[in-house]
Write a protein that holds these residues in place. Structure first.
Motif, PDB file in Angstrom:
ATOM      1  N   TYR A  81       0.929  -1.242  -0.022  1.00  0.00           N
ATOM      2  CA  TYR A  81       0.010  -0.054   0.090  1.00  0.00           C
ATOM      3  C   TYR A  81       0.900   1.278  -0.155  1.00  0.00           C
ATOM      4  O   TYR A  81       1.916   1.127   0.296  1.00  0.00           O
ATOM      5  CB  TYR A  81      -0.909   0.020   1.202  1.00  0.00           C
ATOM      6  CG  TYR A  81      -0.260  -0.011   2.526  1.00  0.00           C
ATOM      7  CD1 TYR A  81       0.121   1.291   2.960  1.00  0.00           C
ATOM      8  CD2 TYR A  81       0.154  -1.241   3.275  1.00  0.00           C
ATOM      9  CE1 TYR A  81       0.868   1.236   4.364  1.00  0.00           C
ATOM     10  CE2 TYR A  81       0.738  -1.253   4.395  1.00  0.00           C
ATOM     11  CZ  TYR A  81       1.154   0.193   4.802  1.00  0.00           C
ATOM     12  OH  TYR A  81       1.854   0.099   5.852  1.00  0.00           O
ATOM     13  N   ARG A  82       0.622   2.407  -0.538  1.00  0.00           N
ATOM     14  CA  ARG A  82       0.946   3.614  -0.577  1.00  0.00           C
ATOM     15  C   ARG A  82      -0.001   4.574  -0.331  1.00  0.00           C
ATOM     16  O   ARG A  82      -0.973   4.665  -1.077  1.00  0.00           O
ATOM     17  CB  ARG A  82       1.820   3.889  -1.669  1.00  0.00           C
ATOM     18  CG  ARG A  82       2.651   5.260  -1.683  1.00  0.00           C
ATOM     19  CD  ARG A  82       3.365   5.596  -3.084  1.00  0.00           C
ATOM     20  NE  ARG A  82       3.971   6.738  -2.745  1.00  0.00           N
ATOM     21  CZ  ARG A  82       5.217   7.082  -2.585  1.00  0.00           C
ATOM     22  NH1 ARG A  82       5.791   6.001  -2.667  1.00  0.00           N
ATOM     23  NH2 ARG A  82       5.628   8.152  -2.391  1.00  0.00           N
ATOM     24  N   TYR A  83      -0.233   5.550   0.652  1.00  0.00           N
ATOM     25  CA  TYR A  83      -1.167   6.372   0.946  1.00  0.00           C
ATOM     26  C   TYR A  83      -0.628   7.635   0.408  1.00  0.00           C
ATOM     27  O   TYR A  83       0.570   8.083   0.134  1.00  0.00           O
ATOM     28  CB  TYR A  83      -1.312   6.585   2.448  1.00  0.00           C
ATOM     29  CG  TYR A  83      -1.776   5.289   3.096  1.00  0.00           C
ATOM     30  CD1 TYR A  83      -2.719   4.601   2.577  1.00  0.00           C
ATOM     31  CD2 TYR A  83      -1.317   5.066   4.571  1.00  0.00           C
ATOM     32  CE1 TYR A  83      -3.169   3.434   3.240  1.00  0.00           C
ATOM     33  CE2 TYR A  83      -1.679   3.946   4.929  1.00  0.00           C
ATOM     34  CZ  TYR A  83      -2.654   3.136   4.448  1.00  0.00           C
ATOM     35  OH  TYR A  83      -3.268   2.011   5.345  1.00  0.00           O
ATOM     36  N   ALA A  84      -1.414   8.881   0.204  1.00  0.00           N
ATOM     37  CA  ALA A  84      -1.112  10.049  -0.287  1.00  0.00           C
ATOM     38  C   ALA A  84      -0.167  10.622   0.519  1.00  0.00           C
ATOM     39  O   ALA A  84       0.661  11.573   0.127  1.00  0.00           O
ATOM     40  CB  ALA A  84      -2.390  10.644  -0.308  1.00  0.00           C
ATOM     41  N   SER A  85      -0.143  10.244   1.931  1.00  0.00           N
ATOM     42  CA  SER A  85       0.805  11.285   2.744  1.00  0.00           C
ATOM     43  C   SER A  85       2.341  10.598   2.398  1.00  0.00           C
ATOM     44  O   SER A  85       3.252  11.144   3.070  1.00  0.00           O
ATOM     45  CB  SER A  85       0.559  10.671   4.268  1.00  0.00           C
ATOM     46  OG  SER A  85       0.656   9.347   4.238  1.00  0.00           O
TER      47      SER A  85
END
Length: 143
Positions: free
Chosen positions: A61-65
């Motif tokens: 996963y990779r979040y916008a943060s």
């Protein structure tokens, strides 16, 4: 700067973990039953994540943060007081399904319960499969 998840897959033996970490016979039996169920529901073998989480499959996963990492598609931990079931169903959107689950309490992304007999296993299977489907749809490059 992107940060990574501190809980990562390890090479520790799942059976040895359950046999040494879990001190009550009923919890051991429930743990081995959960391993079999989750393996069937995910099609992935059990693997230790960190020192106390048993996970099945994985996704990145990779979040916008910028925070990113890897996590199991589905997992659980036989903690001292109760089991922690790690699911990813956004927003707890199916209150009717959760209402039929049985005796549990809900955290942000965890379902906590004392023993497997407290849960309706057909409902648990539906929740688990929905969680896996959601993760695979949201992170399609995952395995």
């Amino acid at each position: 700067m992107a940060t990574k998840n501190k809980t990562a897959a390890t090479t520790a033996d799942v059976t040895a973990f359950i046999n040494t970490f879990v001190d009550k016979e009923q919890k051991k039996q429930d743990s081995f039953r959960l391993v079999a169920l989750m393996q069937a529901w995910t099609g992935a073998p059990p693997r230790m994540w960190g020192p106390t989480i048993i996970g099945f499959g994985s996704y990145h996963y990779r979040y916008a943060s910028g925070h990113e990492g890897d996590a199991p598609l589905l997992g659980f931990s036989p903690r001292k007081a109760e089991f922690s079931l790690y699911v990813t169903v956004p927003g707890k959107e199916d209150p009717e399904l959760l209402a039929r689950l049985g005796k549990y309490r809900m955290g942000k992304a965890c379902i906590y319960f004392k023993k497997l007999d407290d849960l309706d296993l057909e409902v648990l299977e539906q929740i688990s499969k929905q969680s896996v489907a959601y993760v695979k749809a949201t992170y399609p490059a995952s395995s």
